[in-house]
Design an enzyme around this catalytic site. Structure first.
Site, PDB file in Angstrom:
ATOM      1  N   LYS A   1      36.006  30.478  45.453  1.00  0.00           N
ATOM      2  CA  LYS A   1      37.176  30.481  46.309  1.00  0.00           C
ATOM      3  C   LYS A   1      38.166  31.573  45.907  1.00  0.00           C
ATOM      4  CE  LYS A   1      37.094  25.412  46.495  1.00  0.00           C
ATOM      5  NZ  LYS A   1      37.928  24.202  46.200  1.00  0.00           N
TER       6      LYS A   1
ATOM      7  N   GLU B   1      35.755  40.500  44.218  1.00  0.00           N
ATOM      8  CA  GLU B   1      35.816  39.394  43.257  1.00  0.00           C
ATOM      9  C   GLU B   1      37.240  39.292  42.699  1.00  0.00           C
ATOM     10  OE1 GLU B   1      34.947  36.726  42.221  1.00  0.00           O
ATOM     11  OE2 GLU B   1      33.522  36.739  40.568  1.00  0.00           O
TER      12      GLU B   1
ATOM     13  N   ILE C   1      38.272  37.948  39.540  1.00  0.00           N
ATOM     14  CA  ILE C   1      38.489  38.283  38.135  1.00  0.00           C
ATOM     15  C   ILE C   1      37.152  38.375  37.402  1.00  0.00           C
ATOM     16  CG2 ILE C   1      38.781  35.877  37.365  1.00  0.00           C
ATOM     17  CD1 ILE C   1      41.135  36.958  35.619  1.00  0.00           C
ATOM     18  N   VAL C   2      37.088  39.294  36.474  1.00  0.00           N
ATOM     19  CA  VAL C   2      35.913  39.405  35.612  1.00  0.00           C
ATOM     20  C   VAL C   2      36.327  39.029  34.208  1.00  0.00           C
ATOM     21  CG1 VAL C   2      34.298  41.025  34.537  1.00  0.00           C
ATOM     22  CG2 VAL C   2      34.673  41.103  37.006  1.00  0.00           C
ATOM     23  N   ASP C   3      35.608  38.037  33.672  1.00  0.00           N
ATOM     24  CA  ASP C   3      35.881  37.568  32.307  1.00  0.00           C
ATOM     25  C   ASP C   3      34.712  38.029  31.433  1.00  0.00           C
ATOM     26  OD1 ASP C   3      36.324  36.149  29.999  1.00  0.00           O
ATOM     27  OD2 ASP C   3      36.739  34.246  30.947  1.00  0.00           O
TER      28      ASP C   3
ATOM     29  N   THR D   1      29.183  36.429  36.191  1.00  0.00           N
ATOM     30  CA  THR D   1      29.175  36.117  37.625  1.00  0.00           C
ATOM     31  C   THR D   1      28.948  37.388  38.447  1.00  0.00           C
ATOM     32  OG1 THR D   1      30.772  34.370  37.179  1.00  0.00           O
ATOM     33  CG2 THR D   1      30.498  35.002  39.474  1.00  0.00           C
TER      34      THR D   1
ATOM     35  N   ASP E   1      42.667  29.907  40.179  1.00  0.00           N
ATOM     36  CA  ASP E   1      43.100  28.526  39.988  1.00  0.00           C
ATOM     37  C   ASP E   1      42.773  28.019  38.597  1.00  0.00           C
ATOM     38  OD1 ASP E   1      40.242  28.417  40.361  1.00  0.00           O
ATOM     39  OD2 ASP E   1      40.459  26.254  40.523  1.00  0.00           O
TER      40      ASP E   1
END
Ligand code: IMP
Length: 183
Positions: free
Chosen positions: A46, A102, A104-106, A110, A161
């Site tokens: 989301k 996208e 966020i990239v952590d 993903t 979120d």
């Protein structure tokens, strides 16, 4: 000055900075794809829905939006490491110019999974556009359009979120560690 919700430690990216950067990214994409018939923006649900809606409305080139959803984190701030598609695209992307959008990239797991999945469907081109990346040593996926580099903390707002809370804030803020550690 706006009073922050008690769950939040501070603002990481202001509303003004987000709006300015989204316009810059849209200008860059509009220039890069000026010769393409249209560009397909694939928003990852989301978290990317607000970013995608602002970005697509700032583009000056023909664009189509579609969505995918993957599960990777569940409801906590701890990665499970597993990624799987839970909602797929409606249409084929073969021979189309595709940009994955996208939030966020952590760890990069993903985005890397999505990149490989979509690449195997033979698009004409495949790029990535990411609102924010956490300060990490390395990730194994190219990021072609990047909004911001941020510290390695849990952030919420502008689509992001924590267990479906704080998603609609107009800015990006750090969640207090005690909030996700106490759950
Ligand atoms: P990665 O696979 O470790 O790169 O994590 C990417 C996904 O995890 C994002 O698409 C988000 O859904 C979620 N995520 C990672 N960090 C945060 C955060 O700080 N706030 C909200 N969601 C996050």
């Amino acid at each position: 000055m706006t009073t922050l919700h008690p769950d939040l430690a501070g603002v990481i990216i202001s509303e003004e900075d987000i709006q300015r950067r989204v316009k810059e990214l849209a200008n860059q994409i509009s220039t890069d794809y000026v010769d393409a018939e249209r560009v397909y923006l694939i928003g990852i649900l989301k978290g990317a829905f607000i970013f995608l809606s602002d970005l697509s409305r700032c583009l000056t080139i023909p664009n189509v939006v579609d969505f995918m959803a993957v599960s990777s984190y569940g409801k906590t701030a701890t990665s499970t490491g597993a990624v799987r598609v839970v909602l797929d695209l409606r249409d084929t992307i073969e021979n189309k110019h595709v940009i994955i959008v996208e939030d966020i990239v952590d760890t990069g797991l993903t985005l890397s999974y999505l990149y490989k999945t979509l690449k195997s469907r033979n698009p004409a081109s495949l790029k990535t556009c990411v609102l924010a990346i956490k300060d990490r040593d390395s990730i194994d996926v190219p990021i072609d359009y990047l909004g911001f580099e941020i510290p390695d903390v849990w952030v919420v707002g502008y689509g992001l979120d924590y267990a479906d809370t704080h998603r609609t804030l107009p800015f990006v803020a750090e969640l207090k560690q005690e909030v996700y550690e106490n759950k």
